[in-house]
Write a protein that holds these residues in place. Structure first.
Motif, PDB file in Angstrom:
ATOM      1  N   GLN A 294       1.434  -3.325   4.284  1.00  0.00           N
ATOM      2  CA  GLN A 294       2.125  -2.628   4.447  1.00  0.00           C
ATOM      3  C   GLN A 294       3.411  -1.966   3.938  1.00  0.00           C
ATOM      4  OE1 GLN A 294       2.169  -0.756   7.278  1.00  0.00           O
ATOM      5  NE2 GLN A 294       4.187   0.959   6.859  1.00  0.00           N
ATOM      6  N   GLN A 295       3.551  -3.779   2.332  1.00  0.00           N
ATOM      7  CA  GLN A 295       3.881  -3.533   1.425  1.00  0.00           C
ATOM      8  C   GLN A 295       4.189  -2.541   0.672  1.00  0.00           C
ATOM      9  OE1 GLN A 295       4.855  -6.574  -0.393  1.00  0.00           O
ATOM     10  NE2 GLN A 295       7.156  -6.164  -0.895  1.00  0.00           N
TER      11      GLN A 295
ATOM     12  N   TYR B 152       1.253  -0.015   0.583  1.00  0.00           N
ATOM     13  CA  TYR B 152       1.295   0.858   1.587  1.00  0.00           C
ATOM     14  C   TYR B 152       1.794   2.037   1.101  1.00  0.00           C
ATOM     15  CZ  TYR B 152      -0.558   5.556   3.644  1.00  0.00           C
ATOM     16  OH  TYR B 152      -1.022   6.490   3.934  1.00  0.00           O
ATOM     17  N   GLU B 153       3.582   1.525   1.851  1.00  0.00           N
ATOM     18  CA  GLU B 153       4.781   1.866   1.276  1.00  0.00           C
ATOM     19  C   GLU B 153       5.379   2.385   0.143  1.00  0.00           C
ATOM     20  OE1 GLU B 153       7.153  -0.755   3.795  1.00  0.00           O
ATOM     21  OE2 GLU B 153       6.445  -0.461   6.255  1.00  0.00           O
TER      22      GLU B 153
ATOM     23  N   SER C 235       3.312   2.498  -2.450  1.00  0.00           N
ATOM     24  CA  SER C 235       2.991   3.621  -3.283  1.00  0.00           C
ATOM     25  C   SER C 235       3.169   5.070  -2.976  1.00  0.00           C
ATOM     26  CB  SER C 235       1.187   3.901  -2.568  1.00  0.00           C
ATOM     27  OG  SER C 235       0.237   4.541  -3.060  1.00  0.00           O
ATOM     28  N   SER C 236       3.753   4.805  -1.674  1.00  0.00           N
ATOM     29  CA  SER C 236       3.949   5.970  -0.438  1.00  0.00           C
ATOM     30  C   SER C 236       5.618   6.827  -1.959  1.00  0.00           C
ATOM     31  CB  SER C 236       4.554   6.714   0.278  1.00  0.00           C
ATOM     32  OG  SER C 236       5.078   7.720   1.185  1.00  0.00           O
ATOM     33  N   ILE C 237       6.151   5.500  -1.964  1.00  0.00           N
ATOM     34  CA  ILE C 237       7.497   5.838  -2.413  1.00  0.00           C
ATOM     35  C   ILE C 237       8.137   6.009  -3.913  1.00  0.00           C
ATOM     36  CG2 ILE C 237       9.874   4.086  -2.695  1.00  0.00           C
ATOM     37  CD1 ILE C 237       9.174   2.866   0.209  1.00  0.00           C
TER      38      ILE C 237
ATOM     39  N   CYS D 287      -3.857   3.752  -0.597  1.00  0.00           N
ATOM     40  CA  CYS D 287      -3.207   3.124  -2.215  1.00  0.00           C
ATOM     41  C   CYS D 287      -2.978   4.730  -2.362  1.00  0.00           C
ATOM     42  CB  CYS D 287      -3.070   2.322  -3.606  1.00  0.00           C
ATOM     43  SG  CYS D 287      -2.305   0.793  -2.284  1.00  0.00           S
TER      44      CYS D 287
ATOM     45  N   ALA E 240      -1.206   6.989  -0.026  1.00  0.00           N
ATOM     46  CA  ALA E 240       0.306   7.299   0.545  1.00  0.00           C
ATOM     47  C   ALA E 240       0.735   7.694  -0.832  1.00  0.00           C
ATOM     48  CB  ALA E 240       0.000   5.619   0.202  1.00  0.00           C
TER      49      ALA E 240
ATOM     50  N   GLY F 252       3.367  11.113  -0.446  1.00  0.00           N
ATOM     51  CA  GLY F 252       4.562  10.565  -0.729  1.00  0.00           C
ATOM     52  C   GLY F 252       5.101  11.765  -2.332  1.00  0.00           C
TER      53      GLY F 252
ATOM     54  N   GLN G 175       5.644  14.415  -0.026  1.00  0.00           N
ATOM     55  CA  GLN G 175       6.555  14.865   0.667  1.00  0.00           C
ATOM     56  C   GLN G 175       8.457  14.452   0.191  1.00  0.00           C
ATOM     57  OE1 GLN G 175       7.247  13.626   3.702  1.00  0.00           O
ATOM     58  NE2 GLN G 175       9.677  14.157   4.050  1.00  0.00           N
TER      59      GLN G 175
ATOM     60  N   SER H 271       4.521  -5.920  -5.835  1.00  0.00           N
ATOM     61  CA  SER H 271       3.147  -6.069  -4.721  1.00  0.00           C
ATOM     62  C   SER H 271       2.254  -6.921  -5.677  1.00  0.00           C
ATOM     63  CB  SER H 271       3.492  -5.535  -3.587  1.00  0.00           C
ATOM     64  OG  SER H 271       2.265  -3.825  -4.573  1.00  0.00           O
TER      65      SER H 271
END
Length: 292
Positions: free
Chosen positions: A125-126, A128-129, A131-133, A153, A156, A160, A163, A256
């Motif tokens: 989960q970390q 994935y987040e 990669s998006s951020i 990844c 995401a 991102g 977004q 990560s």
């Protein structure tokens, strides 16, 4: 000059691969040969010792026409190695694609500040987040995010970027029609947002094991740097890193990633560790300076 349609026909000859076709095209170019139709190209293959039995010219011409019609129906651009629109970043690599099929804005393939974000299909989960951020942050820094449209990844990273109202490039290992079926929502959002989806395969071809590796060389080539979120020791991500290293493109890992994965890659002096937004921006700025 050999047309894109002729290159499609050459690719339809069983047993004739990309490297062989590249040699044929180089020979034609070096000799400044004027070949008026595909039949003359087939005669040339026989004359220079390339033995291909049972070349059914009529069948190949019909199959090529089908490819072209499929591209027209799907509104895909065909960009060949001799076209002025062919990306300069791909033109300089040894194993360059002979043709590109592009949905969306092909100009993104030529711009600077393209950064690839890649990683495993099964991130934490970390991961994935992150990669998006990171994609969102780099988009705010006027970068175009490049990835492979895969789950995990890649997905995401694309989301991102979107977004942040950015433009993203997806390089796919299959024809466009299969990519659209696999992830229609993301595919459409990329196109509607002004991005691009690119393949070196005709629209109706499925992916195969080797096409994923081929796809990753294109991701590395059109990007000015590569960020690995999770993964990288083996699998597709490792191929992207290897290609990036051979093209002298900077590579960065995130915190990560497991330390042993990073350590196995430190033989490349271009590899860095990104564990903060500050280091992310520093990595981006270094790429900008290198591209300037």
């Amino acid at each position: 000059m050999i047309s894109n349609e002729d290159i499609i026909k050459l690719q339809l000859i069983d047993g004739l691969g990309r490297k062989s076709i590249s040699k044929i095209l180089s020979y034609i170019y070096s000799k400044n040969l004027k070949l008026n139709n595909f039949s003359e190209i087939v005669k040339l293959l026989n004359s220079i010792g390339i033995r291909k039995v049972h070349i059914d010219i009529n069948k190949i011409e019909q199959e090529a026409l089908s490819v072209i019609e499929s591209c027209k129906k799907a509104k895909l651009k065909i960009i060949g190695i001799y076209d002025k629109e062919y990306p300069r970043k791909l033109r300089i690599i040894e194993d360059k694609p002979l043709l590109l099929y592009v949905d969306g804005d092909e100009n993104l393939l030529n711009q600077d500040n393209n950064i690839a974000i890649v990683g495993t299909r099964n991130p934490s989960q970390q991961g994935y987040e992150i990669s998006s951020i990171f994609a969102e942050k780099l988009t705010e820094e006027q970068c175009c995010i490049v990835s492979g449209l895969a789950s995990g990844c890649d997905e995401a990273a694309h989301y991102g970027c979107l977004q942040a109202n950015g433009k993203t490039v997806a390089v796919i290992p299959s024809g466009h029609l299969y990519a659209r079926k696999a992830n229609k929502v993301l595919y459409n959002r990329i196109i509607l947002s002004g991005g691009a989806i690119v393949s070196e395969l005709p629209p109706n071809l499925r992916s195969q094991s080797y096409t994923f590796i081929d796809r990753n060389r294109i991701i590395a080539a059109i990007s000015d740097g590569v960020i690995v979120i999770e993964g990288g020791q083996k699998g597709g991500t490792s191929h992207t890193v290897r290609f990036a290293s051979s093209y002298n493109k900077p590579v960065a890992y995130t915190i990560s990633n497991h330390l042993n994965i990073v350590q196995t890659s430190l033989s490349n002096n271009n590899i860095e560790i990104i564990d903060s937004f500050e280091k992310l921006v520093e990595f981006k700025n270094k790429i900008c300076e290198k591209g300037a």
